[in-house]
Every structure is written in C-alpha cells, then in structure tokens.
Scaffold this motif. Sequence first.
Motif, mmCIF file in Angstrom:
data_model
loop_
_atom_site.group_PDB
_atom_site.id
_atom_site.type_symbol
_atom_site.label_atom_id
_atom_site.label_comp_id
_atom_site.label_asym_id
_atom_site.label_seq_id
_atom_site.Cartn_x
_atom_site.Cartn_y
_atom_site.Cartn_z
ATOM 1 N N GLY A 2 46.226 -6.216 26.774
ATOM 2 C CA GLY A 2 45.898 -4.799 26.852
ATOM 3 C C GLY A 2 44.588 -4.525 27.578
ATOM 4 O O GLY A 2 44.529 -3.621 28.426
ATOM 5 N N PRO A 3 43.515 -5.268 27.273
ATOM 6 C CA PRO A 3 42.252 -5.021 27.988
ATOM 7 C C PRO A 3 42.366 -5.194 29.498
ATOM 8 O O PRO A 3 41.720 -4.465 30.244
ATOM 9 N N ARG A 12 42.205 -2.052 32.682
ATOM 10 C CA ARG A 12 41.350 -2.070 33.877
ATOM 11 C C ARG A 12 42.131 -1.798 35.157
ATOM 12 O O ARG A 12 41.564 -1.804 36.246
ATOM 13 N N ILE A 13 43.428 -1.612 35.033
ATOM 14 C CA ILE A 13 44.271 -1.297 36.191
ATOM 15 C C ILE A 13 44.574 0.201 36.149
ATOM 16 O O ILE A 13 45.264 0.691 35.258
ATOM 17 N N ASP A 14 44.056 0.926 37.123
ATOM 18 C CA ASP A 14 44.127 2.386 37.101
ATOM 19 C C ASP A 14 45.546 2.909 37.299
ATOM 20 O O ASP A 14 45.941 3.899 36.688
ATOM 21 N N ILE A 15 46.302 2.262 38.181
ATOM 22 C CA ILE A 15 47.616 2.786 38.569
ATOM 23 C C ILE A 15 48.692 1.767 38.226
ATOM 24 O O ILE A 15 48.655 0.620 38.679
ATOM 25 N N ALA A 41 49.381 14.267 26.467
ATOM 26 C CA ALA A 41 49.797 12.973 26.995
ATOM 27 C C ALA A 41 49.103 11.828 26.262
ATOM 28 O O ALA A 41 49.721 10.799 25.968
ATOM 29 N N MET A 42 47.833 12.003 25.952
ATOM 30 C CA MET A 42 47.094 10.954 25.244
ATOM 31 C C MET A 42 47.714 10.677 23.879
ATOM 32 O O MET A 42 47.844 9.523 23.475
ATOM 33 N N HIS A 43 48.117 11.716 23.168
ATOM 34 C CA HIS A 43 48.712 11.546 21.840
ATOM 35 C C HIS A 43 50.105 10.934 21.929
ATOM 36 O O HIS A 43 50.450 10.027 21.162
ATOM 37 N N ARG A 44 50.911 11.426 22.847
ATOM 38 C CA ARG A 44 52.294 10.951 22.937
ATOM 39 C C ARG A 44 52.378 9.497 23.394
ATOM 40 O O ARG A 44 53.240 8.742 22.937
ATOM 41 N N LEU A 45 51.502 9.107 24.307
ATOM 42 C CA LEU A 45 51.549 7.756 24.870
ATOM 43 C C LEU A 45 50.611 6.787 24.178
ATOM 44 O O LEU A 45 50.573 5.606 24.517
ATOM 45 N N SER A 46 49.836 7.299 23.202
ATOM 46 C CA SER A 46 48.861 6.472 22.472
ATOM 47 C C SER A 46 47.935 5.728 23.430
ATOM 48 O O SER A 46 47.745 4.513 23.351
ATOM 49 N N LEU A 47 47.359 6.459 24.360
ATOM 50 C CA LEU A 47 46.495 5.866 25.373
ATOM 51 C C LEU A 47 45.115 5.566 24.816
ATOM 52 O O LEU A 47 44.619 6.262 23.938
ATOM 53 N N SER A 48 44.476 4.530 25.361
ATOM 54 C CA SER A 48 43.137 4.144 24.918
ATOM 55 C C SER A 48 42.082 5.010 25.596
ATOM 56 O O SER A 48 42.364 5.769 26.528
ATOM 57 N N ALA A 49 40.851 4.865 25.127
ATOM 58 C CA ALA A 49 39.745 5.619 25.717
ATOM 59 C C ALA A 49 39.531 5.204 27.171
ATOM 60 O O ALA A 49 39.208 6.033 28.024
ATOM 61 N N ARG A 50 39.720 3.901 27.469
ATOM 62 C CA ARG A 50 39.560 3.452 28.853
ATOM 63 C C ARG A 50 40.660 4.040 29.727
ATOM 64 O O ARG A 50 40.414 4.414 30.882
ATOM 65 N N TYR A 58 42.012 6.888 29.325
ATOM 66 C CA TYR A 58 41.605 8.286 29.543
ATOM 67 C C TYR A 58 40.675 8.368 30.754
ATOM 68 O O TYR A 58 40.837 9.240 31.620
ATOM 69 N N SER A 59 39.724 7.457 30.829
ATOM 70 C CA SER A 59 38.798 7.446 31.963
ATOM 71 C C SER A 59 39.531 7.138 33.257
ATOM 72 O O SER A 59 39.244 7.735 34.300
ATOM 73 N N ARG A 60 40.492 6.214 33.200
ATOM 74 C CA ARG A 60 41.244 5.856 34.403
ATOM 75 C C ARG A 60 42.037 7.054 34.910
ATOM 76 O O ARG A 60 42.138 7.277 36.116
ATOM 77 N N ILE A 61 42.625 7.797 34.014
ATOM 78 C CA ILE A 61 43.399 8.974 34.420
ATOM 79 C C ILE A 61 42.501 9.982 35.136
ATOM 80 O O ILE A 61 42.861 10.550 36.170
ATOM 81 N N LEU A 62 41.311 10.188 34.600
ATOM 82 C CA LEU A 62 40.389 11.142 35.231
ATOM 83 C C LEU A 62 39.978 10.661 36.624
ATOM 84 O O LEU A 62 39.887 11.462 37.566
ATOM 85 N N LYS A 63 39.729 9.369 36.760
ATOM 86 C CA LYS A 63 39.336 8.839 38.076
ATOM 87 C C LYS A 63 40.462 9.000 39.090
ATOM 88 O O LYS A 63 40.228 9.418 40.235
ATOM 89 N N VAL A 64 41.696 8.680 38.675
ATOM 90 C CA VAL A 64 42.834 8.804 39.587
ATOM 91 C C VAL A 64 43.085 10.272 39.921
ATOM 92 O O VAL A 64 43.374 10.616 41.074
ATOM 93 N N ALA A 65 42.957 11.137 38.933
ATOM 94 C CA ALA A 65 43.144 12.568 39.181
ATOM 95 C C ALA A 65 42.110 13.092 40.169
ATOM 96 O O ALA A 65 42.409 13.930 41.027
#
Length: 515
Positions: free
Chosen positions: A380-381, A385-388, A461-470, A472-479
């Motif tokens: 998982g870690p 670290r893979i954004d896409i 999306a964060m709740h439904r996919l149970s995404l981690s805090a990292r 969340y940051s990756r999504i913002l960077k890609v967006a």
Amino acid sequence: MLVKTYCAAVNGLEVATVTVEVSAVKGEKFFLSGLGDEAVREAQSRIYSAITINNLHYPVKRITVNLAPADLRKEGSAFDLPIAIGILAADEQIQNTMLSQYMLVGELGLDGKLQPIKGALPIAIRARAEKFKGLIVPRQNEREAAVVNNLEVYGMENIMDVVMFLNGLSNPEPVFVDTRKEFYEHQEKFDLDYADVKGQESVKRAFEVAAAGGHNLIMVGPPGSGKSMMAKRLPSILPPLSLSESLETTQIYSIAGKMTREDSLISQRPFRAPHHTVSQVALVGGGTNPQPGEISLAHNGVLFADELPEFNKSTLEVLRQPLEDRKITVSRAKYTVDYPCSLMFVASMNPCPCGYFGDPTHNCVCTVNQISRYMNKISGPLLDRIDIQCEIQPVPFEDLSKLQPGEPSAVIRERVVAARKIQEQRFAGIKGIHCNAQMTEKMLQEFARLDDETLETLKIAMHRLSLSARAYSRILKVARTIADLAGSENIQREHVAEAISYRSLDRGDWAERAL
C-alpha cells in the motif's frame, strides 16, 4: 628530485583534486602511499611496462609516490598516467614547467596506450573550478570532457603523446565541441512515437497528464494490451531537457562509465527499464566501489518497472524513500554517498497471475484468493506514491485495422510543455520545485484550493473508496495538473473527477469483480 602532478578522485558525485607527489632518490624500491585501492596499488607494473616498451627509461631509484590528501580514499586506474608522468619528471625526462598547469587522468595499458576512464566529465568540471589551464584524458573520453568550456581538453592515444606534449615537442589542438549545437540538434529525434499507438485514448491521456505534472503512473491490464509499448514512448512527450539537467544526467552516466566515445552531452531524457531480477544494489547504487544505480541513471527521466509484482518485494520497498525525497543516500561502513534520483516512476502489471482477469477475449482461471495475493505483492505505501493508476484493455481489431495513425507525440508534447511553463511560473520563487508532483502539503493549500462543490465531490469519493491521506494529496496534485492542461487558473469539479478516476487500484474490489 621531488615532482608534483595533478589528477582527481571521484567519490559518488563529489570530485576532489589529488596531488601526486613523486620523489626519486638513490635506492631501488617503489613505495606508494595515500589510501589507494587494489587498482591503484597495481599501477607500478602497468607503468613499468608502458615506460620501457615506449623506449623511455624507468629510473632505477628509490621512488616514493604519495597521493595527497592521504586520508581520502582513491579508487580506480585513472591515477596511472599522473603517476607515470611524475616518475618520468622526477627522473628529468620531462620538463617540469607545464605540469602545474594540467590535470592528467588515464589508465595505462602494458603498451602505453591510454584506456578510457569513468567520470571524465565531473573531473573536467573540477579542473576548471581549480583554475587549471587544461585536462589531458584518453582519446575515448575527449568529447565527454570537452563539453566544459574555458578549459583546454586534450585527448591522447598513448603515454608518448603526453610526454612529447609536455616537453614541447608537439602542439596538438585542444578538442572543441559545440555543446549547444549538438545538444539542440538531438532533442527532437525520437525513434518511438505515440502516432504508432492505435486506440487506448484514455491511457494516452493518462500519460499526457503524468508527463505534464511529472507524476508517477502504473498500468494494469492483460498481456498484449500495449503497456510496454506506451511506456517506451513516454520520453517523446516529456519536456526537453534543459542544459543544466543534461549536465546533471551526463555526469551520472560518466561516473557509471555509460558514455561512449561519440557521446558529449545527453540530450534526451533517459529511459531505464531494469529486469525484474534486478538486485537492491543495482537498483539504488552502491557496491564495493560505489556506483549509481538504476534510479540515479533515470535521473531527469523515466524508470520503468515492467511486470511489477515479479520484482522482489524487498527490492521494491527501497523505492519508497527515493520516490519521496528524489535522492538516495547509500551508507556503507567505508563510505556514504548521495545520488540524485528525480524521476518519473512508471510501472505495469497484469491484473492476476494468469493475466486475463477482465479481458473480454479470454477467460480468467484464477480464484479470488489468487488475485488478492497477486495484487497484495505491491504494498500500500508504494501504491500511495504512484499518483496515476489506470486500467488498460486490449485494443479491438477494428481499431488495430485502421490505417489512420494516432495523435503524434509532437502534438501531445506541445500541450505538456505549455502546462510545464505554467508550473515553472507558479514555482519560480521556490527552490527545488519544478512541477506539480513535487508540491508539498503546504503548497497544496496555496495552489490547489477547491470550492465547496468540488470539495464535496472529493469528500464523497474519499469515503466510498476508503482513500488514504496520501491518496488525497495525490488527487489534488493530479487535479492541479489537469487544470493546467486545460489552461484553468482554478481546479474545477471535472478536473477532480478525472483525477479520482486515476485511483483505480484503491477501489479494492479486484477480487470481488472476478466472481
């Protein structure tokens, strides 16, 4: 008589000037001091043969050679030439007037021919910094060293060429390389182009986003769907190397001994694809004599890991820290070296052990547990670290049979370069940050703000996919990168939605979908 010649020692990316002190007095023995390794200690036999075969006189004296500073470890055979010239000068066979003006490096063959060395470029940079007039290197290294301006570089074939030059009996021309001309001539020449890729528009879009923001990417799909084909074409859409980036990359290749006689500056971003049997040392660097690993050879370029689950898990885990810090520190009992590794990490993998889960043209024979175990080979870690993360399906025959080529790399590259220019302006006053993938959490708060509607979309999306805090940051960077490609100052809802679609491996339902 005491004579001094000058050379250099390379440790990691650091280069130190070494003074070769040679004393020749009455006696018969040879002494070498200065913390040299086995290759340095073996220099005497090579030097003796090179001198005598070329009809020069090897002095029958007590010869003492000291490599100063004596507490700095010296490795490799590049010290042969300066030691040999020092011995001849101490015996007054070479004039001492020019020795202080030139740095000398080169390995001697038994016939006196100069053999190529590693690290000619960083040594040349050091020679210029130390105000030497020139640098004498083996002929095979002359173009590599000659990219450094304001320094006379002479490529020599054998020890006699060096002796005649230092005695004023020959007047060779220094090597000239038009660095800028050669650099820019080769920047646009690519053997592989995305025009060859038919279909897979959504995956090509993911590569465009990754290239525009410097994001890491992983593809999941069955064999034959084009994963490796598209990854190998990624350098053709990345922004061109700058001269400073090219110099950094060329220094690493020079130290690793990867430069050929025809090479001067590396003008295209490197693409490294190590086999899945690669060891940790080969990947991160190090060894008995420290050398850059694959992640450093991919500096300013792409590291491609094909069939990611087939790599040794402990080998993959060493990637976690370098992908975050963009440098690797190799610490051993006898040395500590730092290598840069600012790169794009691209990986591919099958969705299951048989490879055909989700393939509409083949039946998957794997069980739910087999698929889960296979996917869990990637921690998982590391995935965080893979954004896409994108799924890929085989191209239908109808698309393969079309004669019309896909969108060429040059067109995609124009959009990527335009997005990178926006990021350069955004991070102009921030040291070490050049693209969206390098943004820190504090920068995200400043440059990736969301309005209430967009924030609510991301929250769901964060709740439904149970995404981690990292994640969340990756999504913002890609967006943020998607918004830059669209020329939008603010991140819109559709930009976040597309970024969320690139977190397919976080959905955690691979095994369930096999039912």
